[in-house]
Design an enzyme around this catalytic site. Structure first.
Site, PDB file in Angstrom:
ATOM      1  N   CYS A   1       5.034   3.228 -14.373  1.00 27.06           N
ATOM      2  CA  CYS A   1       3.960   3.851 -15.143  1.00 27.06           C
ATOM      3  C   CYS A   1       3.914   3.239 -16.544  1.00 27.06           C
ATOM      4  O   CYS A   1       4.901   2.639 -17.004  1.00 27.06           O
ATOM      5  CB  CYS A   1       4.188   5.356 -15.250  1.00 27.06           C
TER       6      CYS A   1
ATOM      7  N   HIS B   1       2.248  -0.387  -5.818  1.00 23.74           N
ATOM      8  CA  HIS B   1       2.668  -1.711  -6.263  1.00 23.74           C
ATOM      9  C   HIS B   1       2.973  -2.591  -5.065  1.00 23.74           C
ATOM     10  O   HIS B   1       3.154  -2.109  -3.940  1.00 23.74           O
ATOM     11  CB  HIS B   1       3.920  -1.620  -7.152  1.00 23.74           C
TER      12      HIS B   1
ATOM     13  N   ASN C   1       4.539  -3.086   0.470  1.00 20.97           N
ATOM     14  CA  ASN C   1       5.121  -2.084   1.353  1.00 20.97           C
ATOM     15  C   ASN C   1       4.643  -0.722   0.865  1.00 20.97           C
ATOM     16  O   ASN C   1       4.767  -0.427  -0.328  1.00 20.97           O
ATOM     17  CB  ASN C   1       6.653  -2.102   1.292  1.00 20.97           C
TER      18      ASN C   1
ATOM     19  N   HIS D   1      -0.357   6.665 -11.176  1.00 20.12           N
ATOM     20  CA  HIS D   1       0.808   6.834 -10.315  1.00 20.12           C
ATOM     21  C   HIS D   1       0.443   7.417  -8.956  1.00 20.12           C
ATOM     22  O   HIS D   1       1.089   7.103  -7.945  1.00 20.12           O
ATOM     23  CB  HIS D   1       1.832   7.742 -10.996  1.00 20.12           C
TER      24      HIS D   1
ATOM     25  N   GLN E   1       4.719  -6.870  -4.224  1.00 22.52           N
ATOM     26  CA  GLN E   1       5.679  -7.843  -4.726  1.00 22.52           C
ATOM     27  C   GLN E   1       5.216  -9.261  -4.405  1.00 22.52           C
ATOM     28  O   GLN E   1       4.370  -9.471  -3.539  1.00 22.52           O
ATOM     29  CB  GLN E   1       7.056  -7.597  -4.099  1.00 22.52           C
TER      30      GLN E   1
END
Length: 362
Positions: A73, A169, A156, A116, A171
């Site tokens: 956040c 999020h 994921n 979030h 990666q």
């Protein structure tokens, strides 16, 4: 797109991606952090020819923190996080607990939104397009690093998948080797070319699915999404640009412009597989229903950089869930985990029909 690069207190790189050219990103990370220390190393399995990253330092990584302690956040109300700014659109930073580091590659975290409680499927087309630009830029940046042979952008979602942070999020991994899954694809590519007098396997697969139509989930001017003939997972979709390219950087403007809409539609359909009322309004969040969000992995497959077959490889997305029906997961048990031989409980044709049924209302 405006790109602003800075450094966190421990020296890791952080990059803001903004849709506005006048965005100012000058917040400083004032946390008292020690330099990141990693133990990552790459070892080779001589029986299988695979490479394994051994990274014991990841045992101490953050695990399911409460919302008010989320490290992804923005930094607000006196609480400092991994993102020094008090708000952001898309941000990328080096992972504090990387699986790959230094001579063994690089791992980055991509935060899709400062909200979030959102998910990728809640994003607007404009924000999703900004994430696509960030993925493309990170592919270019990591490709320039010494030793990086392949870049993998992925997300994921869901505790069932193993996600340890609830904030939306993904990666980016920069591998110092060609991954085993890609190596298998390249081997199949070679074999197909030998059998067919030089035809391209990826082109033939997409053409076959478009001609047959039974497993096609959606088809647009520039993209085709289908459930593969031999799908490994209960609900699995592969998305290809209709013009073959090796990676995200090579997409033309038309395919790039259409990508965000197509990708969001697929993610929203995945949420409606088990909850038909979820996300009926584009960008509007959950519209109701009681099923938990569908856990999934969204994986962008890109060509290795130094391989002579690079231009014959096809960029594509593989999106799948481990949920096979409401309240039941597909576990990788003896056959899958022990022998790598998958058994699928859902016929691919049935999965494709279901994913067509839950299309967004026009």
């Amino acid at each position: 797109m405006k790109k602003t690069s800075t450094r966190l207190a421990d020296g890791r790189e952080l990059v803001y991606y903004d849709s506005r050219d006048d965005a100012v990103r000058d917040a400083v990370d004032a946390r008292p952090l020690d330099p990141v220390a990693t133990t990552a190393e790459i070892r080779e399995d001589v029986l299988l020819g695979d490479r394994v990253a051994v990274a014991s330092h990841r045992q101490g990584r953050t695990h399911h923190p409460p919302v008010d302690a989320c490290p992804l956040c923005p930094s607000r109300d006196g609480r400092r996080t991994e993102v020094p700014a008090d708000d952001y659109e898309v941000v990328v930073f080096e992972n504090r607990f990387p699986s790959l580091a230094g001579d063994s590659g690089r791992c980055e975290v991509v935060c899709f939104t400062s909200d979030h409680d959102a998910s990728f499927a809640d994003l607007t087309e404009e924000r999703a397009a900004l994430v696509l630009e960030a993925w493309t830029d990170r592919t270019a940046e990591l490709a320039a690093l010494p030793g990086v042979e392949q870049v993998f952008c992925f997300e994921n979602r869901g505790a069932e998948i193993g996600v340890t942070l609830g904030h939306p999020h993904g990666q980016v991994y920069g591998y110092p080797f060609t991954t085993p899954r890609t190596a298998l694809m390249l081997r199949s590519l070679d074999a197909h070319a030998r059998r067919t007098g030089g035809r391209n396997l990826f082109d033939d697969v997409v053409a076959r699915e478009r001609d047959d139509g039974e497993r096609v989930v959606l088809a647009t001017e520039h993209w085709t999404a289908f459930v593969p003939y031999a799908a490994h997972w209960p609900y699995e979709v592969h998305l290809y640009p209709n013009r073959r390219v090796p990676d995200l950087r090579a997409l033309d403007d038309a395919a790039r412009a259409e990508c965000a809409r197509v990708y969001l539609e697929l993610l929203r359909r995945f949420d409606r597989i088990f909850d038909p009322e979820a996300r009926q309004d584009p960008g509007g969040g959950d519209a109701g229903g009681g099923a938990p969000p569908t856990p999934y992995i969204a994986a962008w497959h890109q060509a290795p950089f130094g391989d002579p077959r690079r231009d014959a490889f096809a960029l594509h997305l593989e999106l799948f869930t481990i949920r096979r029906t409401s309240g039941k997961l597909k576990f990788l048990a003896g056959s899958e985990s022990g022998m790598g031989a998958f058994i699928n409980d859902v016929p691919p044709e049935a999965a494709a029909r279901r994913l067509r049924e839950v299309a967004s209302a026009s």
